[in-house]
Write a protein that holds these residues in place. Structure first.
Motif, short mmCIF file in Angstrom:
data_model
loop_
_atom_site.label_atom_id
_atom_site.label_comp_id
_atom_site.label_asym_id
_atom_site.label_seq_id
_atom_site.Cartn_x
_atom_site.Cartn_y
_atom_site.Cartn_z
N PHE A 27 1.08 -1.09 0.18
CA PHE A 27 0.07 -0.06 0.14
C PHE A 27 0.82 1.35 0.11
N SER A 28 0.26 2.43 -0.37
CA SER A 28 0.89 3.39 -0.38
C SER A 28 0.07 4.86 -0.19
N ASN A 29 0.25 5.86 0.36
CA ASN A 29 -0.72 6.90 0.41
C ASN A 29 -0.47 7.92 -0.65
N ASP A 30 0.39 7.66 -1.66
CA ASP A 30 0.40 8.33 -3.03
C ASP A 30 1.02 9.68 -2.66
N SER A 31 1.44 9.96 -1.88
CA SER A 31 2.00 11.41 -1.65
C SER A 31 3.08 11.85 -2.56
N GLU A 32 3.18 12.91 -3.25
CA GLU A 32 4.31 13.47 -4.17
C GLU A 32 5.48 13.83 -3.23
N SER A 33 5.41 14.05 -1.86
CA SER A 33 6.39 14.55 -1.22
C SER A 33 7.10 13.58 -0.42
N THR A 34 8.34 13.67 -0.53
CA THR A 34 9.07 12.54 0.54
C THR A 34 9.06 12.85 1.88
N TYR A 35 8.56 14.06 2.34
CA TYR A 35 8.31 14.04 3.69
C TYR A 35 7.00 13.53 4.15
N SER A 36 6.17 13.31 3.52
CA SER A 36 5.01 12.55 3.81
C SER A 36 4.52 11.05 3.02
N ILE A 37 5.32 10.63 2.24
CA ILE A 37 5.42 9.22 1.67
C ILE A 37 5.25 8.27 2.65
N LEU A 38 4.36 7.12 2.42
CA LEU A 38 4.21 6.10 3.37
C LEU A 38 4.04 4.93 2.39
N TYR A 39 4.59 3.85 2.69
CA TYR A 39 4.55 2.48 2.23
C TYR A 39 4.36 1.71 3.22
N VAL A 40 3.21 0.73 3.07
CA VAL A 40 2.91 -0.54 4.12
C VAL A 40 2.90 -1.50 3.26
N ILE A 41 3.47 -2.65 3.69
CA ILE A 41 3.47 -3.95 3.27
C ILE A 41 3.00 -5.05 4.22
N LEU A 42 1.79 -5.45 3.87
CA LEU A 42 0.99 -6.37 4.55
C LEU A 42 1.26 -7.71 4.20
N THR A 43 1.69 -8.71 5.32
CA THR A 43 1.95 -10.04 4.78
C THR A 43 1.36 -10.90 5.84
N LYS A 44 0.77 -12.09 5.13
CA LYS A 44 -0.01 -13.14 6.02
C LYS A 44 0.71 -14.26 5.74
N TYR A 45 0.38 -15.38 6.87
CA TYR A 45 1.06 -16.64 6.68
C TYR A 45 0.27 -17.54 5.66
N PRO A 46 1.35 -18.14 4.73
CA PRO A 46 0.51 -18.93 3.68
C PRO A 46 -0.47 -20.02 4.11
N LYS A 47 -1.72 -19.96 3.42
CA LYS A 47 -2.80 -20.80 3.66
C LYS A 47 -3.48 -20.37 5.08
N SER A 48 -3.49 -19.37 5.23
CA SER A 48 -4.01 -18.78 6.70
C SER A 48 -4.52 -17.51 6.53
N LYS A 49 -5.30 -16.96 7.27
CA LYS A 49 -5.88 -15.46 7.45
C LYS A 49 -5.17 -14.57 8.35
N LYS A 50 -4.21 -15.29 9.16
CA LYS A 50 -3.37 -14.59 10.18
C LYS A 50 -2.36 -13.91 9.68
N ILE A 51 -2.12 -12.62 10.23
CA ILE A 51 -1.06 -11.69 9.99
C ILE A 51 0.36 -12.09 10.20
N LYS A 52 1.20 -12.14 9.38
CA LYS A 52 2.63 -12.44 9.64
C LYS A 52 3.41 -11.15 10.15
N LYS A 53 3.11 -10.24 9.35
CA LYS A 53 3.93 -8.84 9.66
C LYS A 53 3.28 -7.80 8.91
N CYS A 54 3.47 -6.55 9.41
CA CYS A 54 2.96 -5.34 8.95
C CYS A 54 4.44 -4.37 8.69
#
Length: 153
Positions: free
Chosen positions: A64-91
Motif C-alpha cells: 500500500f501507499s498513500n500516493d504522496s508526491e512529497s518525500t516528507y509525507s510518503i508512506l509505504y505499508v507492506i502487509l503479509t499473511k502466513y501462507p494458507k492462513s488468514k493470520k497476519i505475519k507482519k506489517c
C-alpha cells in the motif's frame, strides 16, 4: 465471542482516530485484529491504496501507499499473511526519517505501551514489545525507516 467483539470495537475506534498520523497506531491496530482481509480493509479505509505495480504483491502480500508526491509525507505499508492462513505475519511501514511519520514515533511507542527489549536476538536494530506485540525498527539501504509490527506468539 465477547473477546472478539471487544477487539473489533477497539480496532474500529482506532480506525476512526488514525487520520494517518501515527505508524504505531496503525501497526498496533493491524497486529491486534490479526485478520488479513480486515487489516486490508482498515488500511484502504485509512486512505492508502494498493500499489498495483509492486512486484511484491502476491496471494500473501499486499503493498500500500498513500500516493504522496512529497518525500516528507510518503508512506509505504507492506502487509503479509502466513501462507494458507488468514493470520497476519507482519506489517511493515517504510517512510523517510525526516518526514512527518517519524515525528510521532517515539511518543506513540510510549503511549501504546511499547518498551525497549534488551535481549534483541532478531534482525532488527531495535526491538520494542507490548505483551506479545512486537515492533522492530531498522534503517534500509536508502536510509529510510523500516518499522515492522508482528506478534511474538
Amino acid at each position: 465471542m465477547k473477546r472478539f467483539l471487544l477487539s473489533l470495537t477497539i480496532t474500529m475506534c482506532s480506525i476512526f482516530s488514525w487520520a494517518q498520523s501515527s505508524v504505531v497506531q496503525m501497526g498496533e491496530a493491524v497486529v491486534r485484529c490479526n485478520d488479513f482481509a480486515f487489516a486490508k480493509t482498515m488500511l484502504l479505509n485509512e486512505g492508502l491504496s494498493v500499489v498495483k505495480s509492486s512486484k511484491q504483491n502476491n496471494a500473501n502480500t499486499i503493498v500500500f501507499s498513500n500516493d504522496s508526491e512529497s518525500t516528507y509525507s510518503i508512506l509505504y505499508v507492506i502487509l503479509t499473511k502466513y501462507p494458507k492462513s488468514k493470520k497476519i505475519k507482519k506489517c511493515v511501514f517504510k517512510f523517510s526519517p525526516n518526514g512527518r511519520f517519524f515525528g510521532s514515533l517515539g511518543k506513540d511507542q510510549i503511549r501504546f505501551g511499547y518498551s525497549y527489549c534488551r535481549d534483541n536476538d532478531t534482525i532488527f536494530r531495535e526491538l520494542y514489545r507490548n505483551g506479545n506485540h512486537c515492533m522492530g525498527m531498522d534503517i534500509n539501504a536508502k536510509n529510510w525507516m523500516v518499522v515492522t509490527f508482528f506478534r511474538a506468539d
